[in-house]
Design a protein around this motif. Structure first.
Motif, mmCIF file in Angstrom:
data_model
loop_
_atom_site.group_PDB
_atom_site.id
_atom_site.type_symbol
_atom_site.label_atom_id
_atom_site.label_comp_id
_atom_site.label_asym_id
_atom_site.label_seq_id
_atom_site.Cartn_x
_atom_site.Cartn_y
_atom_site.Cartn_z
ATOM 1 N N LEU A 368 0.829 -1.205 0.000
ATOM 2 C CA LEU A 368 0.000 0.000 0.000
ATOM 3 C C LEU A 368 0.869 1.264 0.000
ATOM 4 C CD1 LEU A 368 -2.666 1.565 0.365
ATOM 5 C CD2 LEU A 368 -2.482 1.103 2.830
ATOM 6 N N ILE A 369 1.911 1.267 0.799
ATOM 7 C CA ILE A 369 2.799 2.435 0.868
ATOM 8 C C ILE A 369 3.483 2.660 -0.473
ATOM 9 C CG2 ILE A 369 4.922 3.314 1.935
ATOM 10 C CD1 ILE A 369 4.067 1.833 4.500
ATOM 11 N N LYS A 370 3.977 1.602 -1.046
ATOM 12 C CA LYS A 370 4.665 1.741 -2.337
ATOM 13 C C LYS A 370 3.695 2.228 -3.416
ATOM 14 C CE LYS A 370 8.298 -1.694 -1.514
ATOM 15 N NZ LYS A 370 8.896 -2.990 -1.932
ATOM 16 N N GLY A 371 2.472 1.706 -3.374
ATOM 17 C CA GLY A 371 1.470 2.137 -4.350
ATOM 18 C C GLY A 371 1.119 3.606 -4.182
ATOM 19 N N THR A 372 0.970 4.028 -2.938
ATOM 20 C CA THR A 372 0.628 5.434 -2.699
ATOM 21 C C THR A 372 1.775 6.345 -3.114
ATOM 22 O OG1 THR A 372 -0.749 4.751 -0.821
ATOM 23 C CG2 THR A 372 -0.082 7.070 -0.927
ATOM 24 N N ASN A 373 2.985 5.901 -2.821
ATOM 25 C CA ASN A 373 4.152 6.697 -3.208
ATOM 26 C C ASN A 373 4.237 6.826 -4.724
ATOM 27 O OD1 ASN A 373 6.694 8.037 -2.425
ATOM 28 N ND2 ASN A 373 7.633 6.354 -3.571
ATOM 29 N N GLU A 374 3.891 5.763 -5.404
ATOM 30 C CA GLU A 374 3.913 5.787 -6.871
ATOM 31 C C GLU A 374 2.898 6.787 -7.405
ATOM 32 O OE1 GLU A 374 6.157 4.150 -8.486
ATOM 33 O OE2 GLU A 374 5.497 4.620 -10.528
ATOM 34 N N LYS A 375 1.738 6.820 -6.759
ATOM 35 C CA LYS A 375 0.697 7.755 -7.211
ATOM 36 C C LYS A 375 1.095 9.208 -6.989
ATOM 37 C CE LYS A 375 -3.323 4.732 -6.603
ATOM 38 N NZ LYS A 375 -4.636 4.554 -5.920
ATOM 39 N N MET A 376 1.984 9.456 -6.056
ATOM 40 C CA MET A 376 2.361 10.832 -5.713
ATOM 41 C C MET A 376 3.448 11.406 -6.607
ATOM 42 S SD MET A 376 0.453 12.091 -3.521
ATOM 43 C CE MET A 376 1.410 13.582 -3.432
ATOM 44 N N LYS A 377 3.974 10.586 -7.484
ATOM 45 C CA LYS A 377 5.045 11.086 -8.350
ATOM 46 C C LYS A 377 4.536 12.211 -9.238
ATOM 47 C CE LYS A 377 7.951 6.954 -8.489
ATOM 48 N NZ LYS A 377 8.542 5.879 -9.329
#
Length: 536
Positions: A368-377
């Motif tokens: 979930l953290i990695k996915g959210t971080n990806e969305k924030m790029k």
């Protein structure tokens, strides 16, 4: 004779010898063949100390180029000091860096080289060395220890000879000796009585103390250290002694605090599970994040995030709480097509017994953290965080401003995930609902802590509850489920942070301290401790 322990201990010590490298890196190694000292007690109360010291440097030792000699106290007169080696005057005489109090004499070009010997003559004056005799108020006493040397460097036997010259006018029947009777007596050139103690096989590394008493009328008023002065010095000495303890305590406290701060810093570091933005901060707000993803972006406690996921699944009727304590869940085979990726992973993490092992849950949250971080790029984290904080605040405002029970229930049903994301959830829930009556949302029965199998499930509503009761119930449920999913939030989060936001690798360089300590061989009362034998 019982004498006041106010003695002058001319300590020892000393010597030493600092040497320049002499070929191979041998250590100090010498003998003190002669240690003759004459102490002249003057009417002013000052003493003149005259040494004759003969050193022999071992063929395997380092050359002696500096000698440190201890003195009785800090009231020595450096300007009176004079020295020569084998008749050659030595000019460089100063306070010792190693013997405290003490004086160091630089031998300069007359250093004593390996396999040779040399005789040092040294003179210095010192004040405040006479004390009141404890058995006779009309007498004053004096004690003295000649300088000695570290057993680490000095060896062999020493011809030790100590002579006390009484003040002029003292008669033989007025003299007294302490502890050990003198070996010889005589008159010097000024017709002053001289007591001499002789030890032809003394140790160069041992402290020897000698003492005498004589009528105080032979010294000037004020020459004797009084009780008042002693008490004053005692106070200063106490302060002097306490200071290192206080300093030591402070250092221990300081180091402990560093440990505490380091521990707290480490804990805070482990709670920072979002990866840092390595690229240039983007622009604009990333809209469309779910409440769970927004909670990740805001780095809310992960046990709370897990509870939010659980709540979302209960609300979607994809999961059922079978038992609250210990937490047991049942995956329902419906509505799976409506689930988000992290919700589907959560269901997969539920084992056959209805448990959610933390190892599996950790993988869910890591994803979930990695996915959210990806969305924030490409987006601004700062602006996006502010945006979602405003979303949470607006949700509370809607709850508080709801004019009817029906509207309040609708808002709670729609915005509950955002409300749970608020760390002040408990307080704000009670403030928003107050004494109002709440028509409970349809998910409420299945979200209560303690709702067991067979309890009313989603879709079976309970008509209404007082606002405070509803708030307390939901708060207990949030806390209960959070604990049921994550037993220790710090270790749980730390395990995830090591993957999502690991600490930077250490560089190859490191700081270290070096140097050698100075072992003190002096343990006598009243003498200054010194690193006998020198060593610089």
């Amino acid at each position: 004779m019982k004498i006041r322990n106010a003695v002058v201990v001319l300590m020892l010590l000393g010597t030493a010898v600092a040497l320049f490298p002499n070929g191979a890196s041998a250590d100090y190694d010498f003998s003190v063949r002669k240690n003759h000292v004459d102490v002249y007690i003057e009417r002013s109360g000052t003493i003149g100390i005259y040494y004759e010291l003969t050193f022999f440097c071992s063929p395997s030792g380092k050359a002696i180029d500096i000698v440190d000699i201890g003195v009785p106290n800090k009231h020595y007169i450096l300007s009176s000091a004079a020295a020569d080696l084998d008749g050659v005057k030595l000019k460089k005489i100063r306070r010792s860096e190693y013997v405290h109090p003490g004086i160091e004499i630089h031998l300069g070009g007359k250093k004593i080289t390996p396999g040779t010997s040399g005789t040092l003559h040294f003179y210095v004056e010192c004040k405040r060395v006479l004390y009141q005799d404890t058995e006779d108020k009309t007498y004053t006493s004096f004690r003295f220890s000649p300088t000695w040397f570290s057993p680490k460097f000095a060896r062999g036997k020493t011809d030790l000879q100590v002579s006390f010259h009484f003040p002029a006018g003292v008669t033989p029947d007025e003299t007294k000796w302490h502890q050990k009777e003198f070996d010889a007596h005589s008159l010097d050139d000024e017709k002053r009585i001289v007591f001499t103690w002789i030890n032809a096989s003394a140790s160069p590394s041992k402290q020897y103390t000698y003492g005498i008493s004589f009528p105080k009328k032979y010294v000037e008023p004020g020459a004797i250290v009084t009780k008042k002065a002693v008490r004053r010095r005692s106070v200063f000495k106490t302060i002097e002694n306490i200071f290192p303890l206080l300093f030591g305590f402070f250092m221990v406290f300081f180091v402990a605090m560093i440990g505490v701060v380091a521990s707290l810093t480490q804990k805070r570091r482990l709670m920072k599970y979002m990866p840092p933005s390595l690229a240039i901060e983007g622009v604009g707000i990333k809209r469309g994040l779910t409440a769970v993803e927004a909670a990740i972006l805001l780095e809310k406690p992960l046990d709370r995030v897990c509870t939010m996921i659980l709540f979302g699944l209960l609300k979607k009727d994809a999961l059922r709480v079978v038992k609250a304590k210990p937490l047991r869940l049942e995956v329902l085979e419906k509505n799976k097509e409506k689930l988000r990726e992290y919700e589907s992973l959560f269901l997969v993490a539920v084992d056959k017994k209805g448990r959610v092992p933390e190892t599996k849950l950790r993988k869910v949250i890591t994803s979930l953290i990695k996915g959210t971080n990806e969305k924030m790029k490409g987006f601004s984290r700062r602006d996006t965080r502010e945006y979602y904080r405003s979303i949470v605040n607006k949700a509370w405002e809607q709850v508080a401003s709801s004019e009817t029970e029906e509207v309040a229930s609708e808002v709670l049903d729609r915005e509950m995930e955002w409300l749970i994301a608020d760390e002040r959830y408990e307080q704000r829930m009670k403030e928003a609902l107050g004494d109002r009556v709440v028509i409970v949302p349809v998910w409420y029965p299945g979200y209560r802590t303690g709702a067991a199998a067979g309890a009313p499930g989603p879709g079976i509503s309970v008509p209404s509850l007082p606002g405070s009761e509803f708030a307390n119930s939901v708060v207990r449920s949030v806390e209960g489920f959070a604990h049921g999913l994550v037993s220790k939030v710090e270790s749980f989060t730390g395990g995830i942070t090591k993957v999502t936001n690991p600490p930077p690798a250490k560089s190859g360089s490191s700081w270290s301290s070096g140097g050698s300590g100075c072992a003190c061989a002096c343990a006598c009362a009243g003498c200054a401790c010194a690193c006998a034998g020198g060593g610089r």
